[in-house]
Scaffold this motif. Structure first.
Motif, PDB file in Angstrom:
ATOM      1  N   GLU A  16     -11.164  43.987   3.247  1.00 13.58           N
ATOM      2  CA  GLU A  16     -12.114  43.241   2.892  1.00 13.58           C
ATOM      3  C   GLU A  16     -13.455  43.813   3.105  1.00 13.58           C
ATOM      4  O   GLU A  16     -14.318  43.891   2.126  1.00 13.58           O
ATOM      5  N   LEU A  19     -14.144  46.948   0.807  1.00 16.78           N
ATOM      6  CA  LEU A  19     -14.411  46.498  -0.479  1.00 16.78           C
ATOM      7  C   LEU A  19     -15.959  45.978  -0.539  1.00 16.78           C
ATOM      8  O   LEU A  19     -16.686  46.227  -1.445  1.00 16.78           O
ATOM      9  N   ARG A  20     -16.254  45.057   0.510  1.00 16.58           N
ATOM     10  CA  ARG A  20     -17.543  44.282   0.281  1.00 16.58           C
ATOM     11  C   ARG A  20     -18.732  45.534   0.468  1.00 16.58           C
ATOM     12  O   ARG A  20     -19.741  45.378  -0.235  1.00 16.58           O
ATOM     13  N   ARG A  23     -19.489  46.522  -2.865  1.00 13.73           N
ATOM     14  CA  ARG A  23     -19.615  45.429  -3.647  1.00 13.73           C
ATOM     15  C   ARG A  23     -18.450  45.142  -4.488  1.00 13.73           C
ATOM     16  O   ARG A  23     -18.541  44.854  -5.831  1.00 13.73           O
ATOM     17  N   LEU A  24     -17.244  45.632  -3.975  1.00 12.59           N
ATOM     18  CA  LEU A  24     -16.018  45.434  -4.952  1.00 12.59           C
ATOM     19  C   LEU A  24     -15.401  44.029  -4.243  1.00 12.59           C
ATOM     20  O   LEU A  24     -16.061  43.496  -3.339  1.00 12.59           O
ATOM     21  N   LYS A  25     -14.362  43.624  -4.693  1.00 11.97           N
ATOM     22  CA  LYS A  25     -13.805  42.020  -4.446  1.00 11.97           C
ATOM     23  C   LYS A  25     -12.528  42.125  -3.937  1.00 11.97           C
ATOM     24  O   LYS A  25     -11.801  42.712  -4.332  1.00 11.97           O
ATOM     25  N   MET A  26     -12.332  41.141  -3.110  1.00 10.45           N
ATOM     26  CA  MET A  26     -10.981  41.019  -2.447  1.00 10.45           C
ATOM     27  C   MET A  26     -10.156  40.201  -3.551  1.00 10.45           C
ATOM     28  O   MET A  26     -10.901  38.888  -3.849  1.00 10.45           O
ATOM     29  N   THR A  27      -9.109  40.553  -4.034  1.00 12.09           N
ATOM     30  CA  THR A  27      -8.409  39.752  -4.683  1.00 12.09           C
ATOM     31  C   THR A  27      -7.004  39.442  -4.285  1.00 12.09           C
ATOM     32  O   THR A  27      -6.522  40.075  -3.126  1.00 12.09           O
ATOM     33  N   ARG A  30      -4.744  42.503  -4.319  1.00 11.42           N
ATOM     34  CA  ARG A  30      -5.284  43.758  -3.480  1.00 11.42           C
ATOM     35  C   ARG A  30      -4.824  43.038  -1.979  1.00 11.42           C
ATOM     36  O   ARG A  30      -3.955  44.163  -1.393  1.00 11.42           O
ATOM     37  N   ARG A  31      -4.917  41.801  -1.704  1.00 12.53           N
ATOM     38  CA  ARG A  31      -4.239  41.416  -0.566  1.00 12.53           C
ATOM     39  C   ARG A  31      -3.004  41.550  -0.274  1.00 12.53           C
ATOM     40  O   ARG A  31      -2.589  42.046   0.874  1.00 12.53           O
TER      41      ARG A  31
END
Lengths: 168, 168
Positions: A16, A19-20, A23-27, A30-31
């Motif tokens: 996470e 990703l951060r 500037r990408l998101k945890m979804t 992906r988790r």
DNA sequence: ATATCTGCAAATGTTTTGCACTTTT
DNA sequence: AAAAGTGCAAAACATTTGCAGATAT
């Protein structure tokens, strides 16, 4: 050698952060993939992961699996290999040491090995040519002679029955 | 280092023998491909060979190129490699010594090298695991640091202009 | 709110294949 | 004449992509 539940959750958090930073998101997808992938032993293809997710009742598409695998690889969660059989194969990277692979040409079994002398020599070769070694890919294609001769190699028998590929 | 015309014709004959042993036939297309391939330096893809044949005014189809390349490889005329970029690459094998490859990740240049210590160690690794080494695949992915830093790597410049891939 | 994700279906790019016809042997 | 090879177009495959709607920040 498999990671504990706590280690897996730590990896989810680490991913996470990765990703951060970009500037990408945890979804949810992906988790889930981080968890499933870290729980896997041996090598797997994108398709195998996709089927596993489906059979786990997860909601994902093949496209998302491919897109996520690229990120998981960049984030150091998995490592991808090309064993020259037309499909990219992945394996859990987190908490594992570098190793190369021996692939039995007869039964497609995959055996891992590490040889520090070979590693060092590779570095020396690159340096001698004025290059920096960034990565390497080494596969030994071998034959499991005894199994082969007796025709009793369990993986080959399995493969010839049409089962899914063997893994080391 | 390129084979002489006489050597190429000898290879054509040798390939014909190879075919005959398997009750396969020598055809105009196969004969031409042996000649063209042995005349090539560096690495090439099936598509590159196909285009070369077309521009030479030869009458071949892509399907025949693929079918022939498989035979040329079995017959020891060419050697195929998988540099993990989605296309199989070939190079003339006849009269050449074994070697491995360094691929510049920046400009895709291919540099050949041989290291006997690495070769020996590979054999030892396989033996130590009770296997027979049949073949191996070793690629070093490197970076041409100086060219990279100065931005003057000729191959990269060429590639970015959209020209065909660089070869070592 | 807005940038990123997802799923879908369509596209991609390489390699393979079925089939009717042609060429070697 | 028989067996194998060829070209073509279609198929096969793994992987990628465009886009509209969904979701995370």
């Amino acid at each position: 050698m498999e990671p504990t539940a706590a280690e897996i959750e730590a990896a989810v958090t680490a991913f996470e952060v990765f990703l951060r930073d970009r500037r990408l998101k945890m979804t949810e997808q992906r988790r889930t993939m981080v968890r499933v992938v870290l729980d896997k032993r041996g090598h797997f293809t994108a398709d195998e992961l996709y089927r596993k997710l489906l059979s786990d009742g997860e909601s994902v598409s093949m496209a998302t699996v491919y897109r996520a695998l690229a990120l998981l690889e960049e984030g150091g969660v998995v490592e991808g290999h090309d064993f020259a059989d037309g499909q990219r194969r992945y394996e859990r990277a987190l908490g594992r040491e570098h190793h190369d692979h021996m692939i039995c040409v007869d039964c497609r079994a995959v055996i891992e090995f590490t040889n520090h002398d070979i590693e060092r020599l590779q570095d020396e070769v690159a340096k001698a040519h004025g290059f920096t070694l960034k990565d390497h890919s080494l596969q030994l294609f071998v034959e499991c002679r005894d199994w082969h001769e007796t025709g009793t190699c369990p993986r080959r028998v399995e493969r010839e029955r049409g089962a899914s590929g063997a893994q080391g």
